[in-house]
Design a protein around this motif. Structure first.
Motif, PDB file in Angstrom:
ATOM      1  N   LEU A   6      49.038  18.414  90.475  1.00 22.35           N
ATOM      2  CA  LEU A   6      49.198  19.665  89.734  1.00 22.35           C
ATOM      3  C   LEU A   6      48.016  20.564  90.053  1.00 22.35           C
ATOM      4  O   LEU A   6      46.861  20.187  89.860  1.00 22.35           O
ATOM      5  N   VAL A   7      48.317  21.747  90.552  1.00 22.75           N
ATOM      6  CA  VAL A   7      47.283  22.735  90.872  1.00 22.75           C
ATOM      7  C   VAL A   7      47.604  23.985  90.061  1.00 22.75           C
ATOM      8  O   VAL A   7      48.537  24.733  90.376  1.00 22.75           O
ATOM      9  N   VAL A  10      51.314  25.078  89.281  1.00 17.40           N
ATOM     10  CA  VAL A  10      52.212  24.652  90.362  1.00 17.40           C
ATOM     11  C   VAL A  10      52.140  23.132  90.507  1.00 17.40           C
ATOM     12  O   VAL A  10      51.068  22.565  90.743  1.00 17.40           O
ATOM     13  N   TYR A  11      53.290  22.493  90.344  1.00 17.11           N
ATOM     14  CA  TYR A  11      53.408  21.047  90.519  1.00 17.11           C
ATOM     15  C   TYR A  11      53.823  20.808  91.966  1.00 17.11           C
ATOM     16  O   TYR A  11      54.922  21.186  92.377  1.00 17.11           O
ATOM     17  N   ARG A  12      52.936  20.202  92.746  1.00 22.07           N
ATOM     18  CA  ARG A  12      53.191  20.034  94.175  1.00 22.07           C
ATOM     19  C   ARG A  12      53.746  18.638  94.444  1.00 22.07           C
ATOM     20  O   ARG A  12      53.172  17.637  94.015  1.00 22.07           O
ATOM     21  N   ILE A  13      54.868  18.596  95.144  1.00 26.60           N
ATOM     22  CA  ILE A  13      55.475  17.339  95.575  1.00 26.60           C
ATOM     23  C   ILE A  13      55.390  17.289  97.096  1.00 26.60           C
ATOM     24  O   ILE A  13      55.855  18.206  97.783  1.00 26.60           O
ATOM     25  N   ASP A  40      56.082  18.890  84.901  1.00 24.30           N
ATOM     26  CA  ASP A  40      55.835  19.688  83.691  1.00 24.30           C
ATOM     27  C   ASP A  40      55.025  20.913  84.081  1.00 24.30           C
ATOM     28  O   ASP A  40      53.826  21.008  83.828  1.00 24.30           O
ATOM     29  N   ALA A  41      55.693  21.846  84.730  1.00 27.07           N
ATOM     30  CA  ALA A  41      55.049  23.081  85.196  1.00 27.07           C
ATOM     31  C   ALA A  41      56.149  24.095  85.448  1.00 27.07           C
ATOM     32  O   ALA A  41      57.295  23.729  85.722  1.00 27.07           O
ATOM     33  N   PRO A  42      55.844  25.379  85.386  1.00 26.28           N
ATOM     34  CA  PRO A  42      56.884  26.393  85.609  1.00 26.28           C
ATOM     35  C   PRO A  42      57.336  26.511  87.052  1.00 26.28           C
ATOM     36  O   PRO A  42      58.420  27.030  87.322  1.00 26.28           O
ATOM     37  N   VAL A  43      56.513  26.032  87.982  1.00 28.04           N
ATOM     38  CA  VAL A  43      56.845  26.135  89.404  1.00 28.04           C
ATOM     39  C   VAL A  43      56.605  24.786  90.072  1.00 28.04           C
ATOM     40  O   VAL A  43      55.579  24.137  89.840  1.00 28.04           O
TER      41      VAL A  43
END
Length: 225
Positions: A6-7, A10-13, A40-43
Motif C-alpha cells: 500500500l502506497v 493506492v493498493y499495488r498488486i 482496502d484502498a480507493p485505487v
C-alpha cells in the motif's frame, strides 16, 4: 506469485513471477482474486514484475488439462476478471512490456489500462489452436468495437502501445503508470465508486463467459502442445 503493498491510497498488486513472464496458474489466479477482494484502498494498481506485464495462462499447466479441468481453469480466470471488474475500487492496469492472452484479458477487466511506450498487446491463442477464455471474447469487442476486436483476436498479432492508444485499448502512454493511479487516488473515493458503478452498468457478461468456458474446454480436447 502475487505480492501486494500500500502506497498512500493506492493498493499495488504485483504479478511476481518474472522467470515465466508472470504467467498465471489456477493458484496464481486465486491469489490475485483474493488480493483484489482484500484490498482496502480507493485505487488498485496491477503491474508485472520484470520485463513483462503478464503472458497469460501458464501453458505448461494448460497442456496437462483434460476438458473439464480446462473449463474450470477458464472459470477460475473469469472469476478473477470478474472480481477486478466488480470491486468498488478503481482498478488500473499499468502495462510495461508484453500483455498476452490472459494477461490482456485481465487488463481488459480493469477500469483503466495505462501503458508505457514499451508495452505490447496480443491475443495469440489462435496461432496454437486456442483462444482467450478469461472473459476476453466478451470484453474485447466491448472495449475495441467488433471490427478491431476481430482483427486482434483472429490474426493473433501483437500491437504496440501507439496502436493500442489509437484503438482505445489503452487510455494513455506514460513513463510511469503509477503516476496515473496516484492522480486518480487524489479524487473523492465515494465519487469514484459511484462513477465506476454507473459506467459499468452491464449485466450480461456471465452468460457469455459460461459459453466461452465450454468452447475453450472443447478446444483443449484437441490441443497438442
Amino acid at each position: 506469485m502475487i505480492t501486494t503493498d500500500l502506497v498512500g491510497d493506492v493498493y499495488r498488486i504485483t504479478l511476481d513471477r518474472p522467470e515465466r513472464r508472470n504467467a498465471l496458474t489456477p493458484a496464481g489466479l486465486d491469489a490475485l482474486r483474493r488480493a483484489i477482494e482484500e484490498a482496502d484502498a480507493p485505487v488498485i494498481s496491477i503491474r508485472g514484475a520484470g520485463p513483462a506485464f503478464c503472458a497469460g495462462a501458464d501453458l505448461d499447466v494448460v497442456g496437462e488439462l483434460d476438458g473439464e479441468e480446462a473449463a474450470e481453469f477458464a472459470r477460475t480466470g473469469q472469476r478473477t476478471a470478474r472480481a477486478i471488474a466488480e470491486v468498488d475500487a478503481v482498478v488500473l492496469a499499468g502495462i510495461d512490456g508484453p500483455a498476452r492472452g490472459g494477461g490482456l484479458e485481465l487488463a481488459l477487466a480493469c477500469d483503466l489500462r495505462v501503458a508505457t511506450s514499451g508495452a505490447t498487446f496480443g491475443e495469440p491463442g489462435v496461432t496454437f489452436g486456442l483462444f482467450g477464455a478469461w472473459g476476453g471474447t466478451v470484453r474485447l469487442p466491448r472495449v475495441l468495437g467488433l471490427g478491431e476486436a476481430m482483427d486482434l483476436a483472429l490474426s493473433g498479432r501483437a500491437v504496440d502501445a501507439e496502436e493500442a492508444l489509437r484503438t482505445g485499448l489503452v487510455s494513455r502512454i506514460v513513463e510511469d503508470p503509477g503516476s496515473v493511479a496516484r492522480e486518480i487516488a487524489r479524487n473523492d473515493p465515494t465519487a469514484l465508486v459511484a462513477t465506476k458503478r454507473r459506467l459499468r452498468d452491464d449485466r450480461s457478461t456471465r452468460v457469455q463467459e459460461e459459453s466461452e468456458a465450454e468452447t475453450f474446454a472443447a478446444l483443449i480436447e484437441r490441443y497438442d502442445p
